[in-house]
Design a protein around this motif. Structure first.
Motif, PDB file in Angstrom:
ATOM      1  N   UNK A 363      61.856  27.008  74.390  1.00 14.92           N
ATOM      2  CA  UNK A 363      62.286  27.473  75.714  1.00 14.92           C
ATOM      3  C   UNK A 363      62.996  28.814  75.592  1.00 14.92           C
ATOM      4  N   UNK A 364      62.504  29.777  76.338  1.00 18.22           N
ATOM      5  CA  UNK A 364      63.157  31.087  76.376  1.00 18.22           C
ATOM      6  C   UNK A 364      64.057  31.205  77.599  1.00 18.22           C
ATOM      7  N   UNK A 365      63.506  30.908  78.761  1.00 20.41           N
ATOM      8  CA  UNK A 365      64.315  30.972  79.977  1.00 20.41           C
ATOM      9  C   UNK A 365      63.650  30.144  81.069  1.00 20.41           C
ATOM     10  N   UNK A 366      64.427  29.886  82.091  1.00 16.37           N
ATOM     11  CA  UNK A 366      63.909  29.177  83.260  1.00 16.37           C
ATOM     12  C   UNK A 366      64.077  30.107  84.455  1.00 16.37           C
ATOM     13  N   UNK A 386      68.439  23.825  76.401  1.00 11.84           N
ATOM     14  CA  UNK A 386      69.112  25.104  76.186  1.00 11.84           C
ATOM     15  C   UNK A 386      68.128  26.138  75.666  1.00 11.84           C
ATOM     16  N   UNK A 387      68.391  27.404  75.930  1.00  6.88           N
ATOM     17  CA  UNK A 387      67.499  28.438  75.397  1.00  6.88           C
ATOM     18  C   UNK A 387      67.362  28.299  73.883  1.00  6.88           C
ATOM     19  N   UNK A 388      66.152  28.337  73.415  1.00 12.05           N
ATOM     20  CA  UNK A 388      65.910  28.159  71.987  1.00 12.05           C
ATOM     21  C   UNK A 388      65.523  26.735  71.614  1.00 12.05           C
ATOM     22  N   UNK A 389      65.665  25.807  72.565  1.00  4.12           N
ATOM     23  CA  UNK A 389      65.316  24.409  72.287  1.00  4.12           C
ATOM     24  C   UNK A 389      63.798  24.234  72.307  1.00  4.12           C
ATOM     25  N   UNK A 390      63.303  23.456  71.370  1.00  5.89           N
ATOM     26  CA  UNK A 390      61.879  23.159  71.341  1.00  5.89           C
ATOM     27  C   UNK A 390      61.573  22.010  72.302  1.00  5.89           C
ATOM     28  N   UNK A 391      60.682  22.262  73.231  1.00  6.55           N
ATOM     29  CA  UNK A 391      60.274  21.215  74.171  1.00  6.55           C
ATOM     30  C   UNK A 391      59.040  20.512  73.609  1.00  6.55           C
ATOM     31  N   UNK A 392      59.102  19.203  73.581  1.00  4.62           N
ATOM     32  CA  UNK A 392      58.020  18.406  73.010  1.00  4.62           C
ATOM     33  C   UNK A 392      57.455  17.499  74.093  1.00  4.62           C
ATOM     34  N   UNK A 393      56.177  17.616  74.429  1.00  7.20           N
ATOM     35  CA  UNK A 393      55.588  16.745  75.461  1.00  7.20           C
ATOM     36  C   UNK A 393      55.500  15.295  74.980  1.00  7.20           C
TER      37      UNK A 393
END
Lengths: 430, 204
Positions: A363-366, A386-393
């Motif tokens: 995640x870079x930004x929302x 949080x920015x930098x967090x890896x989102x996993x489906x």
């Protein structure tokens, strides 16, 4: 039926609550705030030490949540120095630890066996089936079994599940033997991940159960003296038909007919009784079809994530509307034997969307937050990733990037607002 | 020359408190906290926020481009927030200072607050920060007003799932023990911007 651990111990004017908070919880703020509102002394126990643990030994404790009996012994030693009048666990694991502590300190709580059964999907189904609570037909397999043999024995469609993981992590639907073999391998890979594999023997097992068609609902309840009181019944307007079971929208009140809602509540009460749960919050997932309600899962804890923000109750002391009582406050009051509010949910419809993971990535930004928050009826858009967090489906993932809350006159209006707010959000991933 | 577009982002903390992040500085003279309409006199923005109908505003804190509003009413932030946004835009468009400068002895508590500030700063430097540094965190003392400590969490504490536990069970307890004259603690951290929280939450 007598209370397994006697009645709540009479306490001083400022009772002390032992709150079992895993460090990965979303719920620290809500529970700490509830304790403040109740003016209770609070000791927070986590599985990792706080940096203030040595400076504030009465307020901060470290307990190994993987070993409930050992944690309970530690809690008893603590309570010999600092009297404790109530204990609350906030998730599946700490619910078992809370039961062990309650037994050791003779506080309000669930029997350890009941809390343990509620945590384990297989044990839960065995007890529920024995008590003739409607549950899907199920079978347990070891991950070392030949998946083709498992596939040959299954009925379709079916659902594969881990015995304990939360947030539908690892839950996969299979419509035929080939699908089951593929799902089996995918789930086995999840169970072999280091953070899961080290958790115990259950990580080497898989539950295969019939897929139950029909709309799914979530029942939020409070058990007092073995009697279930329904606090809210949530509809899940997005069909959960698989292949994965990532949650999205919860909205209450339910649109189901009153007699269906009553059957669902009765089914949940049967499950509470069958498991032997006695005291505290429960969160149950059920399906409803032409054969009636089906108990999919029942957990001895409150609703997960930040979803409790969708619930608020009228305050008996100050009159509904002038002040609201949170679900966390209800849970703490019950654990401490304090008077409960009316337990009547507000008049407005209320809903929460667990924001789906758009795709895997960092995640870079929302973008679009202001636009999403400007949607009428939307009360909060909380981005918890949080920015930098890896989102996993899903099914490998279990962390939602955030939550959207809305309130309005009708469930339909609430759902529409949640969808519109979500539509305005853009997740920028690398 | 066209004035710069003012962007305001609302971040509700809970039903009672919401942070408004403003793209332009609202008040450059440090932190100011207002706990009543009387204290807001002379600060047009804060007067306007306290006057929002039906909001029953309890507290306004202004620091740089951050406006934190606490309210008692159950009216949702989606409603109150629009009025706060309008008040901010109107105050910035007026060309006059939105918030009056802090007087050296305002509210009768200035000297006491200065003394408290020194004691709290000393506690933070010598005890609190060495502790939170173990998790890569830091605590910044922003101001003390009317014996209320305003602080900002950074590093591993910013956005941490256990930040409230650190704040209430750790920092607040330390203040209670070592500087008992402190009446309260307000966290003005923008937790959503935390990029390296020590503990990250997962649904269970």
């Amino acid at each position: 039926m007598p209370c397994p651990y006697g009645t709540a111990i009479p306490h001083r004017s400022m009772p002390r609550l032992l709150l079992l908070l895993p460090t990965a919880t979303y719920r620290a703020a809500a529970f700490v705030e509830a304790a403040r509102r109740l003016s209770v002394d609070l000791t927070v126990a986590s599985e990792q030490p706080s940096t203030f643990a040595q400076a504030q030994p009465d307020r901060l404790l470290t307990l190994d949540f993987r070993l409930p009996e050992q944690a309970a012994a530690q809690a008893r030693a603590f309570a010999e120095q600092v009297p404790v009048h109530g204990v609350v666990g906030v998730d599946d694991d700490t619910a078992v630890v809370a039961a062990a502590v309650a037994a050791k300190l003779r506080l309000r709580g669930n029997p350890v066996g009941a809390a343990t059964a509620a945590r384990d999907k297989y044990r839960q189904r065995v007890l529920l089936a024995e008590a003739r609570v409607p549950v899907p037909r199920f079978a347990r397999h070891r991950t070392t079994e030949d998946p083709h043999a498992v596939a040959a024995a299954a009925r379709y469609p079916c659902v594969l599940k881990p015995l304990r993981l939360a947030a539908s992590r690892g839950v996969i639907r299979a419509d035929d033997p080939a699908g089951l073999v593929a799902a089996f391998g995918r789930l086995r890979a999840i169970l072999e991940e280091p953070d899961v594999a080290r958790c115990g023997d259950w990580a080497g097992q898989v539950l295969v159960e019939d897929f139950i068609p029909g709309p799914e609902v979530a029942l939020e309840g409070l058990v007092t003296g073995g009697r279930l009181r329904t606090l809210a019944l949530f509809d899940k307007p997005d069909p959960l038909d698989g292949p994965f079971f990532e949650e999205t929208i919860y909205v209450t009140p339910s649109a189901l007919p009153a007699n269906a809602q009553q059957k669902i509540a009765d089914c949940a009460q049967q499950a509470v009784t069958a498991l032997g749960l006695w005291e505290g919050p429960v969160h149950a997932e059920l399906r409803y079809n032409d054969r009636g309600p089906w108990l999919i899962e029942l957990a001895a804890r409150p609703i997960g994530g930040r979803c409790s923000g969708a619930l608020r109750f009228g305050s008996r002391e100050q009159g509904a509307g002038s002040s609201w009582v949170s679900l966390e406050e209800v849970v703490l009051r019950n654990a401490l034997g304090m008077p409960l509010p009316a337990l009547e949910r507000e008049r407005l419809a209320s809903g929460v969307m667990m924001i789906p993971v758009p795709r895997g990535g960092v995640l870079r930004e929302v973008r679009g937050l202001a636009e999403a928050r400007a949607v009428p009826l939307v009360e909060e858009v909380a981005i918890t990733a949080h920015p930098g967090q890896t989102l996993v489906p899903w099914p490998e993932g279990s962390r939602y990037p955030g939550f959207i809350f809305a309130r309005g006159e009708t469930p339909e209006a609430v759902v529409a607002a949640l969808r519109e707010a979500h539509r305005r959000l853009e997740f920028v991933l690398a | 020359m066209t004035p710069p577009e003012i962007r305001i982002s609302a971040e509700p903390v809970d039903i009672g408190r919401c942070k408004f992040l403003v793209s332009e500085p609202v008040h450059a003279g440090g932190v100011r906290r207002f706990a009543s309409p009387e204290e807001a006199k002379g600060s047009p923005l804060v007067e306007a926020i306290f006057a929002i109908p039906g909001a029953d505003v309890a507290e306004v804190i202004v620091s740089g481009g951050l406006v934190t509003v606490a309210k008692r009413s159950p009216t949702p932030w989606q409603v109150v927030g629009k009025a706060v946004g309008q008040a901010i835009r109107a105050a910035l468009a007026s060309g006059r200072p939105a918030v009056a400068a802090k007087l050296a002895t305002s509210g009768g508590g200035g000297a006491d607050d200065d003394a408290l500030y020194e004691r709290v700063a000393d506690l933070f430097e010598h005890q609190v920060n060495p502790m939170v540094a173990r998790h890569g965190g830091r605590v910044e003392l922003i101001d003390v007003q009317d014996a209320v400590v305003m602080l900002r969490l950074g590093g591993g504490c910013q956005g941490c799932g256990m930040a409230d536990v650190t704040l209430r069970q750790g920092i607040e307890a330390m203040l209670h023990e070592h500087v008992p004259d402190v009446k309260g603690v307000v966290d003005i951290t923008d937790h959503a911007a935390g990029s390296n929280p020590y503990f990250a939450a997962a649904k269970k």
